[in-house]
Design a protein around this motif. Structure first.
Motif, PDB file in Angstrom:
ATOM      1  N   LEU A   5       1.945 -33.844  16.749  1.00 25.77           N
ATOM      2  CA  LEU A   5       0.608 -33.958  17.340  1.00 25.77           C
ATOM      3  C   LEU A   5       0.548 -35.096  18.343  1.00 25.77           C
ATOM      4  O   LEU A   5      -0.049 -34.965  19.418  1.00 25.77           O
ATOM      5  N   ARG A   6       1.137 -36.210  17.986  1.00 20.70           N
ATOM      6  CA  ARG A   6       1.117 -37.358  18.903  1.00 20.70           C
ATOM      7  C   ARG A   6       1.851 -37.030  20.195  1.00 20.70           C
ATOM      8  O   ARG A   6       1.393 -37.395  21.290  1.00 20.70           O
ATOM      9  N   GLU A   7       2.984 -36.355  20.087  1.00 21.53           N
ATOM     10  CA  GLU A   7       3.730 -35.943  21.285  1.00 21.53           C
ATOM     11  C   GLU A   7       2.873 -35.023  22.150  1.00 21.53           C
ATOM     12  O   GLU A   7       2.811 -35.174  23.376  1.00 21.53           O
ATOM     13  N   ALA A   8       2.210 -34.063  21.522  1.00 19.29           N
ATOM     14  CA  ALA A   8       1.388 -33.117  22.274  1.00 19.29           C
ATOM     15  C   ALA A   8       0.239 -33.822  22.982  1.00 19.29           C
ATOM     16  O   ALA A   8      -0.033 -33.568  24.160  1.00 19.29           O
ATOM     17  N   VAL A   9      -0.432 -34.719  22.278  1.00 11.59           N
ATOM     18  CA  VAL A   9      -1.555 -35.453  22.869  1.00 11.59           C
ATOM     19  C   VAL A   9      -1.086 -36.277  24.057  1.00 11.59           C
ATOM     20  O   VAL A   9      -1.721 -36.281  25.124  1.00 11.59           O
ATOM     21  N   ARG A  10       0.011 -36.975  23.910  1.00  9.68           N
ATOM     22  CA  ARG A  10       0.516 -37.808  25.008  1.00  9.68           C
ATOM     23  C   ARG A  10       0.934 -36.960  26.202  1.00  9.68           C
ATOM     24  O   ARG A  10       0.633 -37.302  27.352  1.00  9.68           O
ATOM     25  N   CYS A  11       1.636 -35.858  25.941  1.00  8.61           N
ATOM     26  CA  CYS A  11       2.091 -35.012  27.042  1.00  8.61           C
ATOM     27  C   CYS A  11       0.920 -34.355  27.774  1.00  8.61           C
ATOM     28  O   CYS A  11       0.950 -34.207  29.001  1.00  8.61           O
ATOM     29  N   LEU A  12      -0.101 -33.966  27.046  1.00  6.97           N
ATOM     30  CA  LEU A  12      -1.245 -33.287  27.654  1.00  6.97           C
ATOM     31  C   LEU A  12      -2.150 -34.241  28.416  1.00  6.97           C
ATOM     32  O   LEU A  12      -2.667 -33.900  29.483  1.00  6.97           O
ATOM     33  N   ALA A  13      -2.348 -35.443  27.879  1.00  3.90           N
ATOM     34  CA  ALA A  13      -3.354 -36.346  28.443  1.00  3.90           C
ATOM     35  C   ALA A  13      -2.778 -37.390  29.388  1.00  3.90           C
ATOM     36  O   ALA A  13      -3.384 -37.703  30.426  1.00  3.90           O
TER      37      ALA A  13
END
Length: 315
Positions: free
Chosen positions: A231-239
């Motif tokens: 989840l943290r990876e996804a949030v960082r990559c998206l935002a």
């Protein structure tokens, strides 16, 4: 342009003969930055290395093996750079699913490409491996808690316009906060509402949602995700992809980085050189107080170092 393409084709053609003309290759990395049409022309002019296959000019597997015998770390960079971007992403995803490369690479591909680029990677994956990317993710990650998240991310076709509903962003910030606070030791990555928001909303919408989350709950959502790495990876990559990639490159340059960590240096340099490398450099300077190209020059060596620096700064 024709002369440059011919020179690069000749440089690659030295394999198994007089050797590879590495300086010519490094020069192309700098001179061809943000000029994908030149690489496309190179692929079309080099049938020994590339073969037309549907929507891409596919890199021939046999030639890739010859290339592997000729180069060390430098070969990965040049092959990645020369490949059609859709094939490159398809192969990166395949390595995650079939060769135990870190799942973060698949999250990276799914979250930092445009809707059309991700769709293209999915088409290339099917052409290369005769399965859909979604099918392979669902099967290969079926025992992982982040399976539904990964399937949703690679299946996404996000709206890319600027319009964002403030009311919806605020409502989803509240919903995310309620899920986080009510998790009580459960896995957030398995929560349907969390997966829905992260895999369907546009990137501008998510940036606004995360902004409201911080206003409502006093901290960035990443801080509340704890050990939920996917989840943290996804949030960082998206935002904040530029900050994500600067951190990946910093980790690759760190003493003691493992094999996959070191490989990330070439991967990020190649995939982001034409996209947001200037923003990544700025983020690196802000986060680590040094120039990214200086850090590379202090850690890498030889033509590999020259190649990475060329991709980072261009001419």
């Amino acid at each position: 342009m024709a002369d440059e393409v011919q020179a690069l084709t000749k440089a690659f053609s030295g394999l198994g003969g007089l050797g590879v003309d590495e300086p010519t290759m490094v020069a192309a990395l700098a001179n061809w930055r943000r000029q994908p049409e030149k690489r496309s022309g190179f692929r079309r002019s080099f049938p020994g290395l590339f073969k037309e296959q549907g929507v891409i000019e596919r890199c021939e597997d046999e030639y890739m093996l010859r290339l592997a015998a000729e180069f060390s770390r430098f070969k990965n960079l040049m092959v990645l750079w020369a490949m059609h971007p859709w094939e490159r992403d398809a192969r990166l995803a395949h390595h995650v699913l079939h060769q135990a490369h870190p799942a973060a690479i698949l999250v990276e591909v799914a979250c930092t490409r445009s809707a059309e680029e991700l769709l293209g990677a999915r088409k290339a994956y099917m052409a290369l491996f005769h399965h859909s990317l979604e099918e392979d993710v669902a099967y290969r990650a079926k025992d992982k808690p982040y399976c539904s998240l990964l399937v949703g991310l690679v299946s996404a076709y996000r709206y890319e316009g600027p319009k964002v509903s403030d009311d919806t962003a605020k409502a989803e910030a509240k919903a995310l906060g309620a899920v986080v606070k009510g998790a009580a030791g459960g896995r957030l990555v398995e929560n349907e509402e969390v997966v829905r928001i992260l895999t369907t909303r546009s990137k501008p919408h998510l940036v606004q949602t995360f902004k409201y989350y911080k206003e409502l709950h006093g901290k960035h959502i990443q801080e509340d995700l704890g050990s939920e790495e996917a989840l943290r990876e996804a949030v960082r990559c998206l935002a904040t992809p530029e900050r994500y990639f600067s951190q990946v490159m910093a980790a690759a340059l760190r003493e003691g980085a493992d094999h996959h960590g070191k490989e990330a240096l070439a991967r990020v340099a190649v995939t982001r050189s034409d996209v947001d490398m200037d923003a990544i450099r700025a983020a690196y300077q802000e986060q680590f107080g040094a120039k990214l190209e200086d850090a590379v020059a202090g850690s890498a060596h030889g033509h590999f170092k020259d190649a990475i620096v060329s991709l980072i700064v261009g001419k």
